[in-house]
Write a protein that holds these residues in place. Structure first.
Motif, PDB file in Angstrom:
ATOM      1  N   ASP A  32       0.827  -1.209   0.000  1.00 39.38           N
ATOM      2  CA  ASP A  32       0.000   0.000   0.000  1.00 39.38           C
ATOM      3  C   ASP A  32       0.860   1.256   0.000  1.00 39.38           C
ATOM      4  N   ASP A  33       1.937   1.233   0.775  1.00 36.79           N
ATOM      5  CA  ASP A  33       2.852   2.372   0.810  1.00 36.79           C
ATOM      6  C   ASP A  33       3.487   2.599  -0.562  1.00 36.79           C
ATOM      7  N   LYS A  34       3.894   1.532  -1.204  1.00 32.51           N
ATOM      8  CA  LYS A  34       4.487   1.642  -2.550  1.00 32.51           C
ATOM      9  C   LYS A  34       3.467   2.206  -3.534  1.00 32.51           C
ATOM     10  N   ILE A  35       2.232   1.720  -3.469  1.00 31.61           N
ATOM     11  CA  ILE A  35       1.190   2.184  -4.384  1.00 31.61           C
ATOM     12  C   ILE A  35       0.886   3.665  -4.148  1.00 31.61           C
ATOM     13  N   ASN A  36       0.861   4.091  -2.896  1.00 32.20           N
ATOM     14  CA  ASN A  36       0.629   5.507  -2.600  1.00 32.20           C
ATOM     15  C   ASN A  36       1.733   6.389  -3.173  1.00 32.20           C
ATOM     16  N   LYS A  37       2.964   5.937  -3.078  1.00 26.03           N
ATOM     17  CA  LYS A  37       4.082   6.699  -3.651  1.00 26.03           C
ATOM     18  C   LYS A  37       3.985   6.731  -5.175  1.00 26.03           C
ATOM     19  N   ILE A  38       3.669   5.595  -5.765  1.00 25.26           N
ATOM     20  CA  ILE A  38       3.510   5.530  -7.223  1.00 25.26           C
ATOM     21  C   ILE A  38       2.397   6.470  -7.655  1.00 25.26           C
ATOM     22  N   PHE A  39       1.288   6.489  -6.926  1.00 27.73           N
ATOM     23  CA  PHE A  39       0.161   7.367  -7.238  1.00 27.73           C
ATOM     24  C   PHE A  39       0.602   8.830  -7.234  1.00 27.73           C
ATOM     25  N   SER A  40       1.370   9.223  -6.235  1.00 25.82           N
ATOM     26  CA  SER A  40       1.823  10.618  -6.135  1.00 25.82           C
ATOM     27  C   SER A  40       2.687  11.007  -7.329  1.00 25.82           C
ATOM     28  N   TYR A  41       3.608  10.142  -7.693  1.00 26.53           N
ATOM     29  CA  TYR A  41       4.451  10.439  -8.858  1.00 26.53           C
ATOM     30  C   TYR A  41       3.653  10.374 -10.157  1.00 26.53           C
ATOM     31  N   MET A  42       2.658   9.495 -10.207  1.00 30.15           N
ATOM     32  CA  MET A  42       1.807   9.409 -11.401  1.00 30.15           C
ATOM     33  C   MET A  42       1.046  10.712 -11.597  1.00 30.15           C
ATOM     34  N   GLU A  43       0.572  11.272 -10.518  1.00 36.24           N
ATOM     35  CA  GLU A  43      -0.150  12.535 -10.575  1.00 36.24           C
ATOM     36  C   GLU A  43       0.754  13.633 -11.174  1.00 36.24           C
ATOM     37  N   ILE A  44       1.982  13.712 -10.710  1.00 32.76           N
ATOM     38  CA  ILE A  44       2.932  14.706 -11.229  1.00 32.76           C
ATOM     39  C   ILE A  44       3.220  14.448 -12.701  1.00 32.76           C
ATOM     40  N   LEU A  45       3.431  13.192 -13.048  1.00 33.41           N
ATOM     41  CA  LEU A  45       3.683  12.826 -14.440  1.00 33.41           C
ATOM     42  C   LEU A  45       2.529  13.281 -15.334  1.00 33.41           C
ATOM     43  N   LEU A  46       1.309  12.980 -14.925  1.00 33.54           N
ATOM     44  CA  LEU A  46       0.140  13.342 -15.725  1.00 33.54           C
ATOM     45  C   LEU A  46      -0.053  14.854 -15.815  1.00 33.54           C
ATOM     46  N   ILE A  47       0.197  15.566 -14.743  1.00 34.41           N
ATOM     47  CA  ILE A  47       0.062  17.030 -14.772  1.00 34.41           C
ATOM     48  C   ILE A  47       0.907  17.614 -15.896  1.00 34.41           C
ATOM     49  N   HIS A  48       2.152  17.189 -15.970  1.00 38.47           N
ATOM     50  CA  HIS A  48       3.050  17.772 -16.969  1.00 38.47           C
ATOM     51  C   HIS A  48       2.747  17.282 -18.382  1.00 38.47           C
ATOM     52  N   LEU A  49       2.300  16.043 -18.512  1.00 35.22           N
ATOM     53  CA  LEU A  49       1.880  15.573 -19.840  1.00 35.22           C
ATOM     54  C   LEU A  49       0.631  16.325 -20.302  1.00 35.22           C
ATOM     55  N   ILE A  50      -0.295  16.566 -19.393  1.00 35.73           N
ATOM     56  CA  ILE A  50      -1.505  17.318 -19.740  1.00 35.73           C
ATOM     57  C   ILE A  50      -1.124  18.720 -20.204  1.00 35.73           C
ATOM     58  N   LYS A  51      -0.243  19.372 -19.454  1.00 35.44           N
ATOM     59  CA  LYS A  51       0.161  20.734 -19.827  1.00 35.44           C
ATOM     60  C   LYS A  51       0.862  20.747 -21.184  1.00 35.44           C
ATOM     61  N   GLN A  52       1.721  19.769 -21.433  1.00 33.55           N
ATOM     62  CA  GLN A  52       2.393  19.677 -22.742  1.00 33.55           C
ATOM     63  C   GLN A  52       1.376  19.564 -23.874  1.00 33.55           C
ATOM     64  N   HIS A  53       0.434  18.674 -23.700  1.00 33.48           N
ATOM     65  CA  HIS A  53      -0.557  18.441 -24.751  1.00 33.48           C
ATOM     66  C   HIS A  53      -1.500  19.627 -24.917  1.00 33.48           C
ATOM     67  N   ALA A  54      -1.926  20.200 -23.823  1.00 30.78           N
ATOM     68  CA  ALA A  54      -2.874  21.311 -23.889  1.00 30.78           C
ATOM     69  C   ALA A  54      -2.255  22.542 -24.538  1.00 30.78           C
ATOM     70  N   GLU A  55      -1.024  22.852 -24.148  1.00 36.45           N
ATOM     71  CA  GLU A  55      -0.388  24.065 -24.641  1.00 36.45           C
ATOM     72  C   GLU A  55       0.453  23.844 -25.893  1.00 36.45           C
ATOM     73  N   SER A  56       0.561  22.598 -26.335  1.00 34.78           N
ATOM     74  CA  SER A  56       1.370  22.251 -27.516  1.00 34.78           C
ATOM     75  C   SER A  56       2.783  22.822 -27.416  1.00 34.78           C
ATOM     76  N   ARG A  57       3.329  22.704 -26.230  1.00 38.84           N
ATOM     77  CA  ARG A  57       4.703  23.140 -25.999  1.00 38.84           C
ATOM     78  C   ARG A  57       5.230  22.411 -24.774  1.00 38.84           C
ATOM     79  N   SER A  58       6.496  22.622 -24.511  1.00 41.42           N
ATOM     80  CA  SER A  58       7.090  22.020 -23.326  1.00 41.42           C
ATOM     81  C   SER A  58       8.138  22.970 -22.772  1.00 41.42           C
ATOM     82  N   THR A  59       8.550  22.696 -21.559  1.00 40.95           N
ATOM     83  CA  THR A  59       9.654  23.429 -20.957  1.00 40.95           C
ATOM     84  C   THR A  59      10.646  22.407 -20.434  1.00 40.95           C
ATOM     85  N   ARG A  60      11.855  22.859 -20.201  1.00 37.43           N
ATOM     86  CA  ARG A  60      12.866  21.946 -19.651  1.00 37.43           C
ATOM     87  C   ARG A  60      12.429  21.443 -18.281  1.00 37.43           C
TER      88      ARG A  60
END
Length: 144
Positions: A32-60
């Motif tokens: 459960d602890d591992k899954i909670n950590k994975i979930f937190s990093y997944m959320e961050i991963l998705l946030i930045h992928l969403i922003k990339q796709h929405a704005e059709s750009r990226s930042t370093r």
């Protein structure tokens, strides 16, 4: 730490069935602890992928966050001593699905300087495409 003391007591007193039950509970707590950590990093991963796709750009910074999040997810997911993975592909897909709404809300606060709410931002991206991209970034961190 209490659990280890309790486990020792069970073993010293010959209560092996209780010890095995406690070991099972401890394994579940660890997963459960591992899954909670994975979930937190997944959320961050998705946030930045969403922003990339929405704005059709990226930042370093976004790219670094995507790399770091996918690395951390794969690292946490790998069972170091026992081998294998905590989460298989299906479980990772479920985590992606569960993290999506939260990531979309958080991305809506950042993308386009927060001009769009999560519903409006969702209309600007292809959800399944982003989820598939996230899963592809993790392809070395699970068995198919």
């Amino acid at each position: 730490m209490e659990e280890l003391y309790e486990l020792r007591t069970y073993i010293e007193n010959g209560h092996y069935q209780d010890a095995l039950l406690l070991i099972g509970e401890m394994e579940e707590m660890s997963k459960d602890d591992k899954i909670n950590k994975i979930f937190s990093y997944m959320e961050i991963l998705l946030i930045h992928l969403i922003k990339q796709h929405a704005e059709s750009r990226s930042t370093r910074s976004w790219e670094a966050s995507i790399r770091n999040s996918s690395y951390k997810i794969n690292y946490i997911n790998k069972r170091k001593k026992a081998g294998g993975y905590y989460c298989d592909k299906e479980e990772l897909i479920n985590i992606i699905d569960d993290a999506w709404p939260i990531a979309l809300i958080r991305a809506s606060l950042e993308a386009f300087e927060g001009r769009y709410n999560d519903v409006e931002l969702a209309e600007k991206v292809h959800e399944n495409q982003i989820k598939e991209e996230a899963l592809n970034l993790l392809k070395n961190g699970y068995h198919s």
